[in-house]
Design a protein around this motif. Structure first.
Motif, PDB file in Angstrom:
ATOM      1  N   GLY A 152       0.762  -1.251  -0.079  1.00 26.04           N
ATOM      2  CA  GLY A 152      -0.073  -0.004  -0.007  1.00 26.04           C
ATOM      3  C   GLY A 152       0.675   1.232   0.102  1.00 26.04           C
ATOM      4  N   ASP A 153       0.235   2.217  -0.147  1.00 25.78           N
ATOM      5  CA  ASP A 153       0.681   3.759  -0.120  1.00 25.78           C
ATOM      6  C   ASP A 153       0.466   4.389   1.258  1.00 25.78           C
ATOM      7  N   GLY A 154       1.147   5.325   1.456  1.00 24.80           N
ATOM      8  CA  GLY A 154       1.038   5.872   3.032  1.00 24.80           C
ATOM      9  C   GLY A 154       1.888   5.467   4.022  1.00 24.80           C
ATOM     10  N   HIS A 155       2.800   4.392   3.996  1.00 18.98           N
ATOM     11  CA  HIS A 155       3.256   3.746   4.975  1.00 18.98           C
ATOM     12  C   HIS A 155       4.828   3.948   5.129  1.00 18.98           C
ATOM     13  N   THR A 156       5.377   4.735   4.176  1.00 15.45           N
ATOM     14  CA  THR A 156       6.702   4.974   3.950  1.00 15.45           C
ATOM     15  C   THR A 156       7.178   5.850   5.075  1.00 15.45           C
ATOM     16  N   GLY A 157       8.314   5.582   5.738  1.00 18.53           N
ATOM     17  CA  GLY A 157       8.943   6.313   6.790  1.00 18.53           C
ATOM     18  C   GLY A 157       8.189   5.824   8.205  1.00 18.53           C
ATOM     19  N   LYS A 158       7.254   4.904   8.325  1.00 22.51           N
ATOM     20  CA  LYS A 158       6.620   5.078   9.485  1.00 22.51           C
ATOM     21  C   LYS A 158       7.202   3.464  10.263  1.00 22.51           C
ATOM     22  N   ALA A 159       7.153   3.616  11.608  1.00 29.07           N
ATOM     23  CA  ALA A 159       7.369   2.225  12.377  1.00 29.07           C
ATOM     24  C   ALA A 159       6.189   2.208  13.237  1.00 29.07           C
ATOM     25  N   TYR A 160       5.449   1.039  12.903  1.00 25.40           N
ATOM     26  CA  TYR A 160       4.107   0.706  13.549  1.00 25.40           C
ATOM     27  C   TYR A 160       4.692  -0.471  14.855  1.00 25.40           C
ATOM     28  N   THR A 161       4.126   0.138  15.762  1.00 27.07           N
ATOM     29  CA  THR A 161       4.585  -0.655  17.144  1.00 27.07           C
ATOM     30  C   THR A 161       3.271  -1.303  17.383  1.00 27.07           C
ATOM     31  N   LEU A 162       3.213  -2.702  17.420  1.00 27.81           N
ATOM     32  CA  LEU A 162       1.915  -3.381  17.483  1.00 27.81           C
ATOM     33  C   LEU A 162       1.719  -4.223  18.716  1.00 27.81           C
ATOM     34  N   ASN A 163       0.499  -4.047  19.251  1.00 30.83           N
ATOM     35  CA  ASN A 163       0.233  -4.918  20.518  1.00 30.83           C
ATOM     36  C   ASN A 163      -1.208  -5.394  20.243  1.00 30.83           C
ATOM     37  N   GLY A 164      -1.583  -6.031  21.371  1.00 30.91           N
ATOM     38  CA  GLY A 164      -2.771  -6.611  21.257  1.00 30.91           C
ATOM     39  C   GLY A 164      -3.842  -5.377  21.968  1.00 30.91           C
ATOM     40  N   PRO A 165      -5.292  -5.530  21.657  1.00 36.27           N
ATOM     41  CA  PRO A 165      -6.093  -4.599  22.065  1.00 36.27           C
ATOM     42  C   PRO A 165      -6.303  -4.237  23.547  1.00 36.27           C
ATOM     43  N   ALA A 166      -6.046  -5.358  24.581  1.00 32.26           N
ATOM     44  CA  ALA A 166      -6.394  -5.213  25.612  1.00 32.26           C
ATOM     45  C   ALA A 166      -5.265  -5.799  26.596  1.00 32.26           C
ATOM     46  N   LEU A 167      -5.304  -5.403  27.688  1.00 28.56           N
ATOM     47  CA  LEU A 167      -4.464  -5.550  28.876  1.00 28.56           C
ATOM     48  C   LEU A 167      -5.019  -7.087  29.392  1.00 28.56           C
ATOM     49  N   VAL A 168      -4.215  -8.106  29.361  1.00 25.50           N
ATOM     50  CA  VAL A 168      -4.687  -9.563  29.634  1.00 25.50           C
ATOM     51  C   VAL A 168      -3.911 -10.154  30.793  1.00 25.50           C
ATOM     52  N   SER A 169      -4.191 -10.257  31.943  1.00 24.13           N
ATOM     53  CA  SER A 169      -3.283 -10.957  32.937  1.00 24.13           C
ATOM     54  C   SER A 169      -2.938 -12.556  32.545  1.00 24.13           C
ATOM     55  N   HIS A 170      -1.814 -13.177  33.025  1.00 26.47           N
ATOM     56  CA  HIS A 170      -1.717 -14.655  32.822  1.00 26.47           C
ATOM     57  C   HIS A 170      -2.888 -15.304  33.074  1.00 26.47           C
ATOM     58  N   ARG A 171      -3.696 -15.053  34.424  1.00 22.18           N
ATOM     59  CA  ARG A 171      -4.668 -16.059  34.669  1.00 22.18           C
ATOM     60  C   ARG A 171      -5.757 -15.754  33.637  1.00 22.18           C
ATOM     61  N   GLU A 172      -6.063 -14.594  33.258  1.00 22.64           N
ATOM     62  CA  GLU A 172      -6.934 -14.553  31.957  1.00 22.64           C
ATOM     63  C   GLU A 172      -6.685 -15.072  30.853  1.00 22.64           C
ATOM     64  N   GLN A 173      -5.448 -15.129  30.581  1.00 21.71           N
ATOM     65  CA  GLN A 173      -4.868 -15.916  29.268  1.00 21.71           C
ATOM     66  C   GLN A 173      -5.236 -17.553  29.351  1.00 21.71           C
ATOM     67  N   VAL A 174      -4.897 -17.691  30.487  1.00 17.00           N
ATOM     68  CA  VAL A 174      -5.211 -19.340  30.896  1.00 17.00           C
ATOM     69  C   VAL A 174      -6.772 -19.441  30.716  1.00 17.00           C
ATOM     70  N   ASP A 175      -7.602 -18.684  31.182  1.00 19.50           N
ATOM     71  CA  ASP A 175      -9.004 -18.935  31.231  1.00 19.50           C
ATOM     72  C   ASP A 175      -9.406 -18.926  29.869  1.00 19.50           C
ATOM     73  N   ALA A 176      -8.788 -17.937  28.951  1.00 20.95           N
ATOM     74  CA  ALA A 176      -9.208 -17.688  27.653  1.00 20.95           C
ATOM     75  C   ALA A 176      -8.918 -19.210  26.821  1.00 20.95           C
ATOM     76  N   ILE A 177      -7.684 -19.705  27.057  1.00 20.32           N
ATOM     77  CA  ILE A 177      -7.238 -20.897  26.406  1.00 20.32           C
ATOM     78  C   ILE A 177      -8.126 -22.087  26.920  1.00 20.32           C
ATOM     79  N   ALA A 178      -8.627 -21.929  28.117  1.00 22.04           N
ATOM     80  CA  ALA A 178      -9.454 -23.049  28.620  1.00 22.04           C
ATOM     81  C   ALA A 178     -10.888 -23.095  27.735  1.00 22.04           C
ATOM     82  N   ALA A 179     -11.364 -21.775  27.780  1.00 22.03           N
ATOM     83  CA  ALA A 179     -12.664 -21.736  27.093  1.00 22.03           C
ATOM     84  C   ALA A 179     -12.638 -22.161  25.721  1.00 22.03           C
TER      85      ALA A 179
END
Length: 313
Positions: free
Chosen positions: A173-200
């Protein structure tokens, strides 16, 4: 348009190949060894970024490059890309460059690309959600348990498909030259919540066993592979640079609050959640294995090339 994807057999490179192919461009996939599993229409080529002289044929006729990070040869590789007539490089980098922790691995690659005079974009993922498959997968499959010292430690794990989607967008695409995109997930998720998500996702209970850091380290060393290679950093026994840390209770990075950058900035849609990631990988977590690693085993730490520092997962 012909695109060369380096690191094409990796967790991100494979998805970039798929995305570019779906976009209808010519894709050339670079790997160290011959691959028989490439999608139809993708040209496989053999080469090694650690040996730049092996890349000349792979670069012939290429317009743009997705570049896997190998700092030792980055300057020479970039010179070859420019000499081949390519006009754009999209670099797989690390969120640790954004935070200033990474100065000797991804940063030199970024600098070499920027100095080339070509169009460039850096893709800087933070913690890979995939780390949890490699770290917790064996014990979940064997015992339906996760042993971890910090159930409330939290971060923003990023789905590997979001990383690849940003890379494909920046390559084409166009419009991305010279940019650095830092990427994360959309929400803060604790280790316990991550395990719960895997269990589900797998439809079964997964027990969270809180253990001391040193006990968790014993389990990870016994497990081998990714867990053993990264146990000291993930459990706070060493810092990002590999130096000994003050204690073993620091855990897996910051307990950040507030908004963080995600793939939405680059591709215009919300980033995938950890729950979505867990559902996408339910089969990998769900199949029970017949063997539990012995806590008495040891494995010498080897040079994996990429460590589980933020963005190297």
């Amino acid at each position: 348009m012909r695109i060369l994807v380096t690191g094409a057999s990796g967790n991100i490179g494979r998805l970039v190949v798929d995305g570019l192919r779906e976009a209808g461009v010519e894709v050339r996939a670079l790997s160290r060894r011959r691959r028989d599993d490439l999608p139809e229409g993708v040209e496989g080529v053999i080469g090694d970024l650690e040996w730049p002289q092996s890349l000349e044929g792979a670069l012939r006729g290429v317009d743009r490059v997705f570049l896997f990070p190998v700092p030792e040869t980055a300057e020479r590789v970039v010179d070859l890309v420019r000499a081949a007539g390519a006009t754009r490089i999209v670099t797989l980098s690390s969120g640790a460059v954004t935070t200033g922790f990474d100065t000797d691995f991804h940063l030199p690659v970024e600098r070499a690309v920027e100095a080339s005079g070509l169009e460039w974009t850096h893709v800087r993922p933070g913690e890979f959600a995939l780390n949890k498959l490699w770290l917790w997968g064996p014990s979940i499959r064997a015992e339906r348990v996760v042993r971890d010292p910090q159930p409330e430690a939290a971060w923003y794990p990023v789905h590997e498909r979001d990383i690849a989607d940003v890379a494909v967008t920046a390559v084409l695409g166009d419009g991305h030259t010279g940019k650095a995109y830092t990427l994360n997930g959309p929400a803060l998720v604790s280790h316990r919540e991550q395990v719960d998500a895997i269990a589900a996702a797998i439809g079964e209970t997964v027990r969270f066993e809180v253990v001391e850091s040193r006990v968790a380290r014993e389990y990870y060393l016994a497990q081998g592979g990714f867990a053993a290679d990264n146990a000291d950093f993930l459990l706070g026994f060493e810092d990002y640079s590999g130096a000994e840390a003050d204690s073993g209770e620091q855990g897996e990075g910051a307990w950040a609050q507030g908004p963080v950058p995600t793939s939405e900035e680059a591709i215009g849609r919300p980033a995938r959640t950890f729950g979505e990631w867990a559902r996408d990988h339910a089969a990998a977590f769900g199949q029970r294995s017949q063997r539990t690693p012995s806590i008495g085993l040891r494995r010498l730490r080897g040079g994996t090339g990429l460590r589980a520092r933020p963005g190297r997962g």
